[in-house]
Design a protein around this motif. Structure first.
Motif, mmCIF file in Angstrom:
data_model
loop_
_atom_site.group_PDB
_atom_site.id
_atom_site.type_symbol
_atom_site.label_atom_id
_atom_site.label_comp_id
_atom_site.label_asym_id
_atom_site.label_seq_id
_atom_site.Cartn_x
_atom_site.Cartn_y
_atom_site.Cartn_z
ATOM 1 N N GLN A 97 4.095 15.338 24.606
ATOM 2 C CA GLN A 97 3.463 16.586 25.143
ATOM 3 C C GLN A 97 4.907 17.517 25.904
ATOM 4 O O GLN A 97 5.401 16.634 26.476
ATOM 5 C CB GLN A 97 2.588 16.472 26.511
ATOM 6 N N ARG A 98 4.804 18.559 25.537
ATOM 7 C CA ARG A 98 5.610 19.569 26.341
ATOM 8 C C ARG A 98 5.550 19.286 27.764
ATOM 9 O O ARG A 98 4.649 19.273 28.256
ATOM 10 C CB ARG A 98 5.426 21.033 25.970
ATOM 11 N N GLY A 99 6.846 19.083 28.401
ATOM 12 C CA GLY A 99 7.152 19.009 29.697
ATOM 13 C C GLY A 99 6.943 20.305 30.215
ATOM 14 O O GLY A 99 7.842 21.223 29.797
ATOM 15 N N ILE A 100 6.262 20.425 31.313
ATOM 16 C CA ILE A 100 6.204 21.697 32.354
ATOM 17 C C ILE A 100 7.342 21.383 33.493
ATOM 18 O O ILE A 100 7.006 20.509 34.048
ATOM 19 C CB ILE A 100 4.676 21.965 32.491
ATOM 20 N N ARG A 101 7.869 22.452 33.612
ATOM 21 C CA ARG A 101 8.697 22.598 34.963
ATOM 22 C C ARG A 101 7.744 22.937 36.373
ATOM 23 O O ARG A 101 7.395 24.211 36.570
ATOM 24 C CB ARG A 101 9.955 23.621 34.691
ATOM 25 N N VAL A 102 7.249 21.837 36.787
ATOM 26 C CA VAL A 102 5.961 22.079 37.713
ATOM 27 C C VAL A 102 6.714 22.496 39.167
ATOM 28 O O VAL A 102 7.800 22.295 39.466
ATOM 29 C CB VAL A 102 5.158 20.887 37.741
ATOM 30 N N LEU A 103 5.713 23.093 39.850
ATOM 31 C CA LEU A 103 6.172 23.193 41.401
ATOM 32 C C LEU A 103 6.476 21.738 42.027
ATOM 33 O O LEU A 103 6.186 21.068 41.492
ATOM 34 C CB LEU A 103 4.757 23.759 42.377
ATOM 35 N N ARG A 104 7.337 21.879 43.088
ATOM 36 C CA ARG A 104 7.939 20.486 43.597
ATOM 37 C C ARG A 104 7.702 20.904 45.103
ATOM 38 O O ARG A 104 7.794 21.963 45.849
ATOM 39 C CB ARG A 104 9.196 20.344 43.215
ATOM 40 N N ARG A 105 7.752 19.611 45.585
ATOM 41 C CA ARG A 105 7.643 19.526 47.178
ATOM 42 C C ARG A 105 8.749 18.306 47.460
ATOM 43 O O ARG A 105 8.475 17.309 46.910
ATOM 44 C CB ARG A 105 6.339 18.958 47.762
ATOM 45 N N GLY A 106 9.813 18.905 48.236
ATOM 46 C CA GLY A 106 10.949 17.781 48.548
ATOM 47 C C GLY A 106 11.535 17.438 47.388
ATOM 48 O O GLY A 106 11.870 16.143 47.421
ATOM 49 N N GLY A 107 11.609 18.179 46.237
ATOM 50 C CA GLY A 107 12.245 17.901 45.216
ATOM 51 C C GLY A 107 11.606 16.937 44.349
ATOM 52 O O GLY A 107 11.748 16.406 43.148
ATOM 53 N N ARG A 108 10.229 16.736 44.840
ATOM 54 C CA ARG A 108 9.363 15.776 43.780
ATOM 55 C C ARG A 108 8.024 16.687 43.108
ATOM 56 O O ARG A 108 7.619 17.651 43.499
ATOM 57 C CB ARG A 108 8.622 14.872 44.736
ATOM 58 N N PRO A 109 7.688 16.288 41.804
ATOM 59 C CA PRO A 109 6.711 17.094 41.016
ATOM 60 C C PRO A 109 5.625 17.015 41.720
ATOM 61 O O PRO A 109 5.028 16.060 42.435
ATOM 62 C CB PRO A 109 6.808 16.201 39.791
ATOM 63 N N VAL A 110 4.764 18.055 41.550
ATOM 64 C CA VAL A 110 3.495 18.383 42.061
ATOM 65 C C VAL A 110 2.505 18.810 41.165
ATOM 66 O O VAL A 110 2.618 19.219 40.260
ATOM 67 C CB VAL A 110 3.258 19.397 43.265
ATOM 68 N N ASP A 111 1.339 17.893 40.929
ATOM 69 C CA ASP A 111 0.070 18.360 40.061
ATOM 70 C C ASP A 111 -1.009 18.475 41.183
ATOM 71 O O ASP A 111 -1.283 17.951 42.278
ATOM 72 C CB ASP A 111 -0.139 17.833 38.812
ATOM 73 N N PHE A 112 -2.367 18.638 40.413
ATOM 74 C CA PHE A 112 -3.537 18.764 40.959
ATOM 75 C C PHE A 112 -4.516 18.061 40.518
ATOM 76 O O PHE A 112 -4.607 18.433 38.809
ATOM 77 C CB PHE A 112 -3.815 20.192 41.310
ATOM 78 N N ARG A 113 -5.448 17.443 41.105
ATOM 79 C CA ARG A 113 -6.645 16.829 40.422
ATOM 80 C C ARG A 113 -7.855 17.643 40.638
ATOM 81 O O ARG A 113 -8.143 18.013 42.059
ATOM 82 C CB ARG A 113 -6.775 15.412 40.842
#
Length: 251
Positions: A97-113
């Motif tokens: 799957q294409r990687g998405i450059r997601v929002l980050r918090r403290g340098g760590r990737p963030v997503d939402f459930r």
């Protein structure tokens, strides 16, 4: 229903297709093409959950970096990186799957459930939304992999302001309703959990859709109203949730 089957069904919807990262059955050619186009890809088992077996692959100049679990390995050629991935995945069928450059918090990737469920009147209701921040040493955000759970609105407000946060959460809910309606055409479902990402341009992406979503991350929100609603509706269609939290952390 496998991840691949769900992707193919959703892709046939014009409204949803533009929110789906390019996804293909993984082989040496499809993964290489994806890395050449985007520089970043995630490979994951066609059948699986809880972030198990997911591998992040990056193209770095002439080399490649592979991130699986807490291991990061660099290779000077694609052939070597792909051999490592094959050994790691064993005989399981994988997607790229294409990687998405997601929002980050403290340098760590963030997503939402985003959780959506059937009500007794058989209509769909979005019952919960939360944010997940990856473990400091991992590429996946799942609570079962040590991710940290935050309020979706609270985390988004810090990134895009109050108005922007409301707009994005509304977009998440719309995607959940469209997804539920689409998948329900081919399979009788009572609940879905969407993993949604936001990139640096605030575009929303559906990374994955789970047909038996884990409810325990909602236990870590300070406001338990979402969890109570999820459990109440689940009970009506015979779903029982394991709410023992062992690895996820509260943000």
């Amino acid at each position: 229903m496998s991840k691949w089957s769900k992707t193919q069904i959703l892709r046939r919807s014009k409204a949803l297709a533009r929110h789906l990262p390019e996804t293909r059955l993984m082989n040496a050619r499809t993964l290489k093409g994806m890395l050449d186009r985007y520089g970043l890809a995630y490979v994951k088992p066609v059948v699986g959950s809880l972030g198990r077996g997911v591998i992040k692959v990056e193209k770095r100049g002439r080399g490649y970096r592979v991130h699986a679990g807490t291991s990061r390995v660099r290779f000077d050629s694609y052939a070597k990186a792909y051999r490592w991935i094959l050994a790691h995945k064993r005989k399981r069928t994988y997607l790229a799957q294409r990687g998405i450059r997601v929002l980050r918090r403290g340098g760590r990737p963030v997503d939402f459930r985003v959780m959506i469920q059937r009500r007794p009147d058989r209509k769909w209701e979005v019952t919960g939304t939360l944010a997940r921040v990856a473990h400091p040493l991992k590429a996946v955000t799942n609570g079962s992999q040590g991710g940290t759970i935050y309020s979706a609105s609270g985390l988004l407000r810090a990134k895009v302001g109050k108005r922007g946060a409301k707009r994005l959460v509304r977009r998440f809910h719309r995607l959940a309703r469209l997804t539920a309606a689409r998948l329900n055409r081919v399979s009788g479902l009572n609940e879905l959990g969407l993993d949604v990402a936001v990139d640096g341009k605030l575009r929303t992406w559906i990374l994955e859709v789970n047909s038996r979503p884990d409810a325990k991350p909602f236990k870590l929100l300070r406001n338990r109203s979402m969890l109570r609603r999820i459990v109440r509706l689940g009970r009506l269609y015979g779903r029982k949730y394991d709410l023992r939290v062992t690895k996820a952390k509260r943000g």
